[in-house]
Design a protein around this motif. Sequence first.
Motif, mmCIF file in Angstrom:
data_model
loop_
_atom_site.group_PDB
_atom_site.id
_atom_site.type_symbol
_atom_site.label_atom_id
_atom_site.label_comp_id
_atom_site.label_asym_id
_atom_site.label_seq_id
_atom_site.Cartn_x
_atom_site.Cartn_y
_atom_site.Cartn_z
ATOM 1 N N GLY A 56 48.856 144.409 -47.405
ATOM 2 C CA GLY A 56 49.489 143.411 -46.553
ATOM 3 C C GLY A 56 49.577 142.068 -47.246
ATOM 4 O O GLY A 56 50.552 141.317 -47.077
ATOM 5 N N PRO A 92 46.634 141.627 -42.893
ATOM 6 C CA PRO A 92 46.788 140.863 -44.132
ATOM 7 C C PRO A 92 46.008 139.545 -44.120
ATOM 8 O O PRO A 92 45.393 139.145 -43.125
ATOM 9 C CB PRO A 92 48.280 140.569 -44.122
ATOM 10 N N LEU A 93 46.075 138.849 -45.231
ATOM 11 C CA LEU A 93 45.713 137.444 -45.367
ATOM 12 C C LEU A 93 46.834 136.758 -46.141
ATOM 13 O O LEU A 93 47.336 137.322 -47.113
ATOM 14 C CB LEU A 93 44.416 137.267 -46.165
ATOM 15 N N ILE A 141 53.933 141.518 -38.466
ATOM 16 C CA ILE A 141 52.513 141.473 -38.802
ATOM 17 C C ILE A 141 51.747 142.308 -37.787
ATOM 18 O O ILE A 141 51.873 142.110 -36.569
ATOM 19 C CB ILE A 141 51.978 140.028 -38.792
ATOM 20 N N ALA A 197 47.828 143.246 -36.903
ATOM 21 C CA ALA A 197 46.487 142.798 -37.253
ATOM 22 C C ALA A 197 45.426 143.509 -36.427
ATOM 23 O O ALA A 197 45.696 144.028 -35.344
ATOM 24 C CB ALA A 197 46.372 141.288 -37.059
ATOM 25 N N ASN A 256 39.343 140.715 -43.104
ATOM 26 C CA ASN A 256 40.516 139.837 -43.070
ATOM 27 C C ASN A 256 40.684 139.341 -41.639
ATOM 28 O O ASN A 256 41.423 139.936 -40.850
ATOM 29 C CB ASN A 256 41.775 140.605 -43.505
ATOM 30 N N GLU A 259 41.585 138.186 -38.063
ATOM 31 C CA GLU A 259 42.928 138.148 -37.483
ATOM 32 C C GLU A 259 43.392 136.724 -37.212
ATOM 33 O O GLU A 259 44.590 136.479 -37.019
ATOM 34 C CB GLU A 259 43.008 138.994 -36.215
ATOM 35 N N ASP A 275 43.675 134.460 -39.360
ATOM 36 C CA ASP A 275 44.591 134.126 -40.451
ATOM 37 C C ASP A 275 45.970 134.716 -40.189
ATOM 38 O O ASP A 275 46.992 134.050 -40.396
ATOM 39 C CB ASP A 275 44.050 134.643 -41.783
ATOM 40 N N ALA A 276 46.001 135.965 -39.715
ATOM 41 C CA ALA A 276 47.285 136.602 -39.415
ATOM 42 C C ALA A 276 48.008 135.857 -38.287
ATOM 43 O O ALA A 276 49.229 135.648 -38.343
ATOM 44 C CB ALA A 276 47.069 138.060 -39.027
ATOM 45 N N LYS A 277 47.263 135.450 -37.263
ATOM 46 C CA LYS A 277 47.868 134.707 -36.152
ATOM 47 C C LYS A 277 48.384 133.354 -36.630
ATOM 48 O O LYS A 277 49.468 132.908 -36.206
ATOM 49 C CB LYS A 277 46.848 134.517 -35.037
ATOM 50 N N SER A 322 49.360 132.619 -39.676
ATOM 51 C CA SER A 322 50.544 132.871 -40.501
ATOM 52 C C SER A 322 51.781 133.065 -39.639
ATOM 53 O O SER A 322 52.872 132.587 -39.968
ATOM 54 C CB SER A 322 50.319 134.111 -41.380
ATOM 55 N N TYR A 341 54.400 139.570 -34.042
ATOM 56 C CA TYR A 341 52.976 139.817 -34.242
ATOM 57 C C TYR A 341 52.515 140.878 -33.253
ATOM 58 O O TYR A 341 52.796 140.798 -32.058
ATOM 59 C CB TYR A 341 52.187 138.529 -34.019
#
Length: 365
Positions: free
Chosen positions: A158, A180-181, A301, A303, A310, A312, A314-316, A318, A327
């Motif tokens: 990711g 992901p990150l 994305i 998550a 990783n 979540e 960071d995913a939120k 992003s 998302y």
Amino acid sequence: MKIKLHFLGVCLALVFCSTSVFAHKDTDPAHQTYSEGNFPLENGLAIENFKISYTTQGTLNADKSNAILMVTAIGGNHHRIDYLIGPGKALDTDKYFVICTDAIGNGLTSSPSNSQTQANVSFPEFNIRDMVNSQYRLITEHFGITKLVTVVGASMGGMQALQWAVSYPDAMQSVVPIIPLAKTHAWTTGVLEMLRQSIMADPAYQGGKYDKPVEKGMRLWAGWLSGVIVRTPAYQNQQFNTPEAEINFINKLQDASWKRMDANDWIWQSRAYDRHDIGQTKGFNGDTVAALKSIKAKTLILAGTGDLLNPESDAKESAKYIPHVKYVAINDVKPMGHLSGAGATPNENDVQNKSIKQFLSTLKK
């Protein structure tokens, strides 16, 4: 029975820390390699006689417009997201040409464990952009593909998918980063550093110049990573209700998985994981938010709620900045953490297949 079924799921989830989770069968797509010569790295060094490993499934159409690139997790291989690939699945091989790559350092593509001229600690360190650049050469030089349908991967995959969208913004219609990150922060680096120290503290490691498997260190690595960090307390408590059951689970997991990754290969990939920041891409001067805002590709994305590797968050975060993004929380009801992106249970497998299939159906033909 519940524990037995859970352990089967765990074996699938070992993709987080294994280059060979699934034994290669005669019916599997053939391993292939593409030679890229002495491959220049972003740090100014080069991997000598570089070869990238990959497999393909499906058929590339005449105008080369139906290709999907799969990029793999830390320690994972081209089987990493098999639960999404095949007829009728999200990455439908009756419709798409799916190229499944192996990342630098995973033991199949050029790595500390297989280099003839830069073995073990002589192998140069690399980063995730180097992985992406090697894949870009495979796609453009070898296959002659100018635009991918999507780039999809889980965990470090990711992270590579997001890097693809920043490094090569016109090279794909979409990206699907799973757990992901966009940037590796201190918490994740701390986890990875303690895993590295668990391996390196074993006297058998010999400063990276070992001549036999680093068993004690790799047993600690396997137990911590696949038995603890990729899970959540709530999920684990649902599976085991006694200390004895949990310890038995950890021991079986270590027995099953400690040999599945070369120690230096994992350490080198984990250092690339540490350095990940799409904001360090040329032209962004360390501005991760600006890099996210630059993404042209439609983005999905997915998550893992409660992810300890990783997070979540960071995913939120992003998703706030990517212009065309959706998302999806993979498993909000029973948070599994990083394990949510492993295809380990029918429910989270189903969520990912349905979400990705629907997302790809919205792309222009």
